[in-house]
Write a protein that holds these residues in place. Structure first.
Motif, mmCIF file in Angstrom:
data_model
loop_
_atom_site.group_PDB
_atom_site.id
_atom_site.type_symbol
_atom_site.label_atom_id
_atom_site.label_comp_id
_atom_site.label_asym_id
_atom_site.label_seq_id
_atom_site.Cartn_x
_atom_site.Cartn_y
_atom_site.Cartn_z
ATOM 1 N N LEU A 116 0.836 -1.209 0.000
ATOM 2 C CA LEU A 116 0.000 0.000 0.000
ATOM 3 C C LEU A 116 0.868 1.255 0.000
ATOM 4 O O LEU A 116 0.523 2.256 -0.654
ATOM 5 C CB LEU A 116 -0.920 -0.015 1.217
ATOM 6 C CG LEU A 116 -2.039 -1.061 1.212
ATOM 7 C CD1 LEU A 116 -2.792 -1.031 2.536
ATOM 8 C CD2 LEU A 116 -3.002 -0.818 0.052
ATOM 9 N N LEU A 117 1.980 1.214 0.712
ATOM 10 C CA LEU A 117 2.883 2.359 0.721
ATOM 11 C C LEU A 117 3.519 2.564 -0.647
ATOM 12 O O LEU A 117 3.482 3.677 -1.201
ATOM 13 C CB LEU A 117 3.971 2.154 1.778
ATOM 14 C CG LEU A 117 5.089 3.205 1.806
ATOM 15 C CD1 LEU A 117 4.531 4.570 2.198
ATOM 16 C CD2 LEU A 117 6.198 2.778 2.767
ATOM 17 N N TYR A 118 4.100 1.500 -1.199
ATOM 18 C CA TYR A 118 4.755 1.620 -2.497
ATOM 19 C C TYR A 118 3.758 2.044 -3.577
ATOM 20 O O TYR A 118 4.023 2.975 -4.351
ATOM 21 C CB TYR A 118 5.393 0.289 -2.895
ATOM 22 C CG TYR A 118 6.496 -0.177 -1.988
ATOM 23 C CD1 TYR A 118 7.432 0.709 -1.458
ATOM 24 C CD2 TYR A 118 6.623 -1.529 -1.649
ATOM 25 C CE1 TYR A 118 8.439 0.270 -0.626
ATOM 26 C CE2 TYR A 118 7.637 -1.971 -0.815
ATOM 27 C CZ TYR A 118 8.537 -1.072 -0.296
ATOM 28 O OH TYR A 118 9.538 -1.502 0.525
ATOM 29 N N ALA A 119 2.624 1.358 -3.640
ATOM 30 C CA ALA A 119 1.665 1.602 -4.713
ATOM 31 C C ALA A 119 0.873 2.886 -4.491
ATOM 32 O O ALA A 119 0.661 3.663 -5.425
ATOM 33 C CB ALA A 119 0.709 0.415 -4.846
ATOM 34 N N SER A 182 14.447 2.711 -2.200
ATOM 35 C CA SER A 182 14.948 2.022 -3.386
ATOM 36 C C SER A 182 13.818 1.486 -4.262
ATOM 37 O O SER A 182 14.011 1.294 -5.466
ATOM 38 C CB SER A 182 15.869 0.864 -2.972
ATOM 39 O OG SER A 182 15.161 -0.080 -2.188
ATOM 40 N N VAL A 183 12.656 1.241 -3.691
ATOM 41 C CA VAL A 183 11.497 0.800 -4.471
ATOM 42 C C VAL A 183 10.566 1.962 -4.774
ATOM 43 O O VAL A 183 9.942 2.023 -5.835
ATOM 44 C CB VAL A 183 10.737 -0.317 -3.717
ATOM 45 C CG1 VAL A 183 9.506 -0.765 -4.494
ATOM 46 C CG2 VAL A 183 11.652 -1.505 -3.468
ATOM 47 N N LEU A 184 10.481 2.915 -3.852
ATOM 48 C CA LEU A 184 9.527 4.005 -4.001
ATOM 49 C C LEU A 184 9.970 5.030 -5.043
ATOM 50 O O LEU A 184 9.160 5.467 -5.877
ATOM 51 C CB LEU A 184 9.323 4.693 -2.651
ATOM 52 C CG LEU A 184 8.228 5.762 -2.582
ATOM 53 C CD1 LEU A 184 6.881 5.179 -2.981
ATOM 54 C CD2 LEU A 184 8.174 6.371 -1.196
ATOM 55 N N VAL A 256 15.397 -7.210 -6.770
ATOM 56 C CA VAL A 256 16.774 -6.744 -6.929
ATOM 57 C C VAL A 256 17.189 -5.852 -5.759
ATOM 58 O O VAL A 256 18.326 -5.929 -5.266
ATOM 59 C CB VAL A 256 16.925 -5.994 -8.265
ATOM 60 C CG1 VAL A 256 18.297 -5.341 -8.377
ATOM 61 C CG2 VAL A 256 16.701 -6.940 -9.432
ATOM 62 N N MET A 257 16.274 -5.024 -5.286
ATOM 63 C CA MET A 257 16.628 -3.992 -4.314
ATOM 64 C C MET A 257 16.578 -4.457 -2.861
ATOM 65 O O MET A 257 17.324 -3.941 -2.017
ATOM 66 C CB MET A 257 15.682 -2.795 -4.473
ATOM 67 C CG MET A 257 15.841 -2.049 -5.786
ATOM 68 S SD MET A 257 17.427 -1.203 -5.878
ATOM 69 C CE MET A 257 17.224 -0.316 -7.431
#
Length: 319
Positions: A116-119, A182-184, A256-257
């Motif tokens: 939910l945070l990333y998306a 790294s993902v956000l 990867v991250m």
């Protein structure tokens, strides 16, 4: 046949009809059907074909969802010992979902929060940036505008897997690997969203309205937020939905991250559970139950935003 002969035959036919009377209602209906039926049959055939194709497409998308629901309601023994598309005698859906939510201290809920945070955050910021850039490329005339737009379109052609390794090396040098950033951060850019916002702004945001606001002394930032964003709302919802689905289903970049299990999104967490099914068969129940829970947020988003999504695609694509 000469024109005179044709005129004579027409007059004779009219005289015969006057003597005998007009054809009965059934005959006239038969004549009408004789001229209409061929076109009606063609339309009916096209309707049947289109309906058949849409039915096949709907089944293509709905059958996997149905299988997930059936699989999530079975134990491991029933999953392999019963028909894949039929429910077992003992429905274990609630117990499976309870195990998913309570396993390992509720780690699935943490994965859900991470997704939910990333998306959520990534989609909101990416939509705003795409709207600002698309609006600027549409309504401001400056040198190199088309070149910038062409470079952005080129970014649409680059797959995400091709940029994962360069991003990993870059974030490694910055010391941001295995963090939320790294993902956000890579999720904040949407080339397709910029393209759609520019096309939609060209079609819907009237330049005379912007000029009228400037004459009233309104600043450019306020014009964009008060007028531009409101007019572009259907396109913004469309961009948000596409970005939400893309980030939610993203697997390779987090793979990867991230190495810390606490930072995993749902996609990476479910794959972590699936990798343990060979030695612990009960993880099949956790995996299928987790998959069922993972599609609920996307289904709700599609149901709530579908009318804006359709409007954004159709109105933004026609100038």
């Amino acid at each position: 046949m000469t024109p005179a002969a044709s005129t004579a035959e027409t007059a004779a036919a009219k005289a015969h009809e006057a003597d005998v009377g007009p054809p009965p209602q059934g005959a006239r209906a038969e004549q009408a059907r004789g001229t209409v039926v061929p076109g009606g049959r063609a339309r009916a055939a096209r309707t049947i074909i289109v309906t058949g194709v849409l039915t096949i497409v709907a089944l293509y998308f709905l059958v996997p969802v149905y299988w997930v629901i059936v699989a999530a309601s079975k134990t491991t023994d029933d999953l392999f010992g019963t028909h894949g598309f039929l429910f077992a005698e003992n429905i274990a859906l609630l117990s499976n979902l309870s195990q998913v939510l309570s396993y390992d201290g509720g780690v699935f809920l943490r994965w859900l929060g991470n997704s939910l945070l990333y998306a959520g955050v990534g989609s909101l910021i990416a939509t705003y940036l795409a709207a600002a850039a698309g609006y600027a490329l549409s309504k401001y005339m400056f040198r190199g505008r088309n070149l910038i737009f062409g470079l952005v379109l080129g970014g649409v052609l680059v797959p995400g897997t091709a940029t994962a390794l360069p991003l990993f090396l870059l974030f490694s040098q910055l010391g941001m690997v295995n963090t939320y950033w790294s993902v956000l951060i890579p999720s904040l850019v949407s080339p397709f969203g910029l393209f759609l916002c520019r096309i939609y702004a060209d079609a819907t945001v009237d330049t005379s309205l912007i000029e009228a606001a400037r004459l009233d002394g309104v600043g450019e930032i306020r014009i964009f937020h008060v007028l531009g964003l409101r007019i572009m709302t259907p396109a913004l919802v469309t961009v948000f939905l596409f970005q939400l689905v893309g980030i939610w289903n993203n697997y390779f970049l987090p793979l990867v991250m991230l190495t810390d299990e606490r930072l995993f999104p749902i996609t990476l967490g479910l794959n972590h559970w699936r990798s343990q099914t060979d030695r612990l068969p009960e993880f099949y129940e956790l995996t299928t139950g987790g998959v069922l829970l993972s599609i609920i947020p996307l289904a709700l988003a599609m149901i709530v935003l579908q009318r804006f999504w359709r409007g954004g695609l159709t109105e933004g694509a026609v100038k």
